[in-house]
Design a protein around this motif. Structure first.
Motif, PDB file in Angstrom:
ATOM      1  N   TRP A  84      46.095  27.183  44.078  1.00 32.58           N
ATOM      2  CA  TRP A  84      44.766  27.756  43.859  1.00 32.58           C
ATOM      3  C   TRP A  84      43.723  26.984  44.665  1.00 32.58           C
ATOM      4  N   LEU A  85      43.790  25.641  44.619  1.00 30.81           N
ATOM      5  CA  LEU A  85      42.797  24.815  45.290  1.00 30.81           C
ATOM      6  C   LEU A  85      42.824  25.026  46.800  1.00 30.81           C
ATOM      7  N   GLU A  86      44.016  25.138  47.377  1.00 33.29           N
ATOM      8  CA  GLU A  86      44.047  25.316  48.828  1.00 33.29           C
ATOM      9  C   GLU A  86      43.460  26.679  49.220  1.00 33.29           C
ATOM     10  N   HIS A  87      43.615  27.672  48.362  1.00 31.15           N
ATOM     11  CA  HIS A  87      42.983  28.961  48.632  1.00 31.15           C
ATOM     12  C   HIS A  87      41.472  28.836  48.555  1.00 31.15           C
ATOM     13  N   ARG A  88      40.987  28.130  47.554  1.00 27.56           N
ATOM     14  CA  ARG A  88      39.540  27.929  47.425  1.00 27.56           C
ATOM     15  C   ARG A  88      38.966  27.210  48.632  1.00 27.56           C
ATOM     16  N   ARG A  89      39.734  26.285  49.182  1.00 33.58           N
ATOM     17  CA  ARG A  89      39.274  25.490  50.326  1.00 33.58           C
ATOM     18  C   ARG A  89      39.582  26.159  51.668  1.00 33.58           C
ATOM     19  N   ASP A  90      40.284  27.292  51.641  1.00 31.42           N
ATOM     20  CA  ASP A  90      40.773  27.910  52.873  1.00 31.42           C
ATOM     21  C   ASP A  90      41.555  26.865  53.672  1.00 31.42           C
ATOM     22  N   ASP A  91      42.516  26.248  53.009  1.00 30.89           N
ATOM     23  CA  ASP A  91      43.249  25.103  53.544  1.00 30.89           C
ATOM     24  C   ASP A  91      44.743  25.366  53.422  1.00 30.89           C
ATOM     25  N   ARG A  92      45.540  24.455  53.948  1.00 32.73           N
ATOM     26  CA  ARG A  92      46.993  24.508  53.782  1.00 32.73           C
ATOM     27  C   ARG A  92      47.459  23.085  53.499  1.00 32.73           C
ATOM     28  N   PHE A  93      47.962  22.850  52.278  1.00 30.00           N
ATOM     29  CA  PHE A  93      48.452  21.528  51.914  1.00 30.00           C
ATOM     30  C   PHE A  93      49.924  21.419  52.299  1.00 30.00           C
ATOM     31  N   ALA A  94      50.249  20.393  53.052  1.00 32.15           N
ATOM     32  CA  ALA A  94      51.616  20.257  53.550  1.00 32.15           C
ATOM     33  C   ALA A  94      52.639  20.176  52.417  1.00 32.15           C
ATOM     34  N   ILE A  95      52.253  19.630  51.270  1.00 32.98           N
ATOM     35  CA  ILE A  95      53.226  19.501  50.182  1.00 32.98           C
ATOM     36  C   ILE A  95      53.657  20.849  49.613  1.00 32.98           C
ATOM     37  N   LEU A  96      52.913  21.902  49.946  1.00 33.01           N
ATOM     38  CA  LEU A  96      53.291  23.241  49.474  1.00 33.01           C
ATOM     39  C   LEU A  96      54.067  24.033  50.525  1.00 33.01           C
ATOM     40  N   ASP A  97      54.249  23.458  51.703  1.00 28.86           N
ATOM     41  CA  ASP A  97      55.001  24.162  52.748  1.00 28.86           C
ATOM     42  C   ASP A  97      56.422  24.446  52.274  1.00 28.86           C
ATOM     43  N   GLY A  98      56.871  25.656  52.474  1.00 30.30           N
ATOM     44  CA  GLY A  98      58.208  26.054  52.050  1.00 30.30           C
ATOM     45  C   GLY A  98      58.317  26.382  50.576  1.00 30.30           C
ATOM     46  N   ARG A  99      57.185  26.340  49.863  1.00 33.53           N
ATOM     47  CA  ARG A  99      57.205  26.551  48.420  1.00 33.53           C
ATOM     48  C   ARG A  99      56.323  27.721  47.985  1.00 33.53           C
ATOM     49  N   ARG A 100      55.386  28.116  48.816  1.00 32.53           N
ATOM     50  CA  ARG A 100      54.354  29.071  48.402  1.00 32.53           C
ATOM     51  C   ARG A 100      54.922  30.388  47.901  1.00 32.53           C
ATOM     52  N   GLU A 101      55.964  30.868  48.538  1.00 30.77           N
ATOM     53  CA  GLU A 101      56.507  32.177  48.169  1.00 30.77           C
ATOM     54  C   GLU A 101      57.067  32.199  46.755  1.00 30.77           C
ATOM     55  N   GLU A 102      57.425  31.034  46.226  1.00 30.93           N
ATOM     56  CA  GLU A 102      58.049  30.958  44.899  1.00 30.93           C
ATOM     57  C   GLU A 102      57.062  30.588  43.796  1.00 30.93           C
ATOM     58  N   ILE A 103      55.796  30.340  44.164  1.00 40.50           N
ATOM     59  CA  ILE A 103      54.825  29.906  43.160  1.00 40.50           C
ATOM     60  C   ILE A 103      54.341  31.093  42.328  1.00 40.50           C
ATOM     61  N   ASP A 104      54.374  30.910  41.017  1.00 35.53           N
ATOM     62  CA  ASP A 104      53.878  31.927  40.091  1.00 35.53           C
ATOM     63  C   ASP A 104      52.363  31.784  39.971  1.00 35.53           C
ATOM     64  N   ALA A 105      51.651  32.694  40.620  1.00 41.03           N
ATOM     65  CA  ALA A 105      50.197  32.614  40.646  1.00 41.03           C
ATOM     66  C   ALA A 105      49.559  33.574  39.652  1.00 41.03           C
ATOM     67  N   SER A 106      50.339  34.129  38.735  1.00 41.27           N
ATOM     68  CA  SER A 106      49.828  35.174  37.848  1.00 41.27           C
ATOM     69  C   SER A 106      48.682  34.710  36.957  1.00 41.27           C
ATOM     70  N   ALA A 107      48.640  33.418  36.602  1.00 46.17           N
ATOM     71  CA  ALA A 107      47.586  32.929  35.722  1.00 46.17           C
ATOM     72  C   ALA A 107      46.375  32.413  36.479  1.00 46.17           C
ATOM     73  N   LEU A 108      46.429  32.453  37.804  1.00 46.26           N
ATOM     74  CA  LEU A 108      45.354  31.868  38.615  1.00 46.26           C
ATOM     75  C   LEU A 108      44.296  32.912  38.938  1.00 46.26           C
ATOM     76  N   PRO A 109      43.040  32.452  39.031  1.00 49.68           N
ATOM     77  CA  PRO A 109      41.976  33.389  39.427  1.00 49.68           C
ATOM     78  C   PRO A 109      42.208  33.907  40.839  1.00 49.68           C
ATOM     79  N   THR A 110      41.764  35.100  41.105  1.00 45.01           N
ATOM     80  CA  THR A 110      41.810  35.645  42.457  1.00 45.01           C
ATOM     81  C   THR A 110      40.423  35.498  43.065  1.00 45.01           C
ATOM     82  N   GLU A 111      40.365  34.839  44.192  1.00 45.92           N
ATOM     83  CA  GLU A 111      39.065  34.562  44.833  1.00 45.92           C
ATOM     84  C   GLU A 111      39.141  34.934  46.302  1.00 45.92           C
TER      85      GLU A 111
END
Length: 234
Positions: free
Chosen positions: A207-234
């Motif tokens: 969520w934070l990297e979306h808010r910042r329009d950023d890409r955190f390296a620790i999420l590389d290779g993981r984003r497709e599997e993240i359950d974002a259903s509880a996160l705000p859409t911005e």
């Protein structure tokens, strides 16, 4: 200071539901922290604006040479819990500690005593620690935080674990870049509850990297599997 409560509250409710936590207990802890602390001058962290901030987690990888080098190279270091001890033992000074007091209260007292800001978090089951540690710290040295609705000088900066809360705090303060060190999202040594907490940390960083329009390296290779259903859409 803090996140937009209306955006955060649904995320908070999802966390409460997942773990079976008691919202009223969080609110009682927040109120006790409010009674025991004093307002924190956000200007003490003004140096964060425009800086590269190392967000140090307390994972096993923190002691790897390349992780330590990246922490040392950052302009500012925010460290979660025992990551402070690991870094400072290796000569890397921490500029802000983020903690819920679950492991090293003596470090909180040491840093607060020397003038280093400490973000102390109150939640449903750490009131005894709050009551022991906060009164021993100099007035104004503690930034009091909650995961419930903020009250007065007790703020909700976002985040759930110490590590992701440190990232949200640095973002709020205007950090230009976040460098994640000592993060082990798939740490096999943790128990099931801690693994679920790391899962939420991952979601909140997404969520934070979306808010910042950023890409955190620790999420590389993981984003497709993240359950974002509880996160705000911005």
């Amino acid at each position: 200071m803090g996140v937009d409560w209306k955006r955060w509250e649904p995320v908070y409710e999802a966390i409460l539901s997942d773990f079976g936590y008691d919202r009223r207990a969080d609110e009682r802890a927040r109120d006790r922290l409010y009674e025991l602390s004093s307002p924190f001058d956000e200007g003490r962290l003004s140096f964060v604006a425009g800086a590269t901030v190392a967000i140090a987690g307390a994972g096993p990888s923190l002691t790897d040479a390349d992780e330590l080098e990246r922490a040392a190279a950052a302009d500012v270091v925010f460290a979660a819990s025992t990551a402070v001890d690991e870094l400072e033992a290796r000569g890397i000074r921490v500029d802000c500690m983020v903690t819920d007091l679950d492991k090293n209260p003596e470090t909180v007292e040491r840093l607060a005593g020397r003038g280093t800001p400490v973000a102390v978090h109150a939640h449903g089951d750490n009131v005894p620690a709050v009551e022991r540690v906060v009164p021993s710290c100099p007035s104004g040295s503690i930034l009091p935080t909650t995961q419930a609705e903020p009250r007065g000088h007790v703020v909700n900066v976002g985040g759930f674990t110490d590590g992701d809360r440190a990232a949200f705090l640095a973002d709020h303060l205007g950090a230009d870049a976040l460098a994640f060190v000592g993060w082990d999202l798939d740490d096999p040594t943790v128990d099931a509850e801690k693994a679920r907490k790391l899962g939420w940390a991952e979601r909140l960083l997404f969520w934070l990297e979306h808010r910042r329009d950023d890409r955190f390296a620790i999420l590389d290779g993981r984003r497709e599997e993240i359950d974002a259903s509880a996160l705000p859409t911005e």
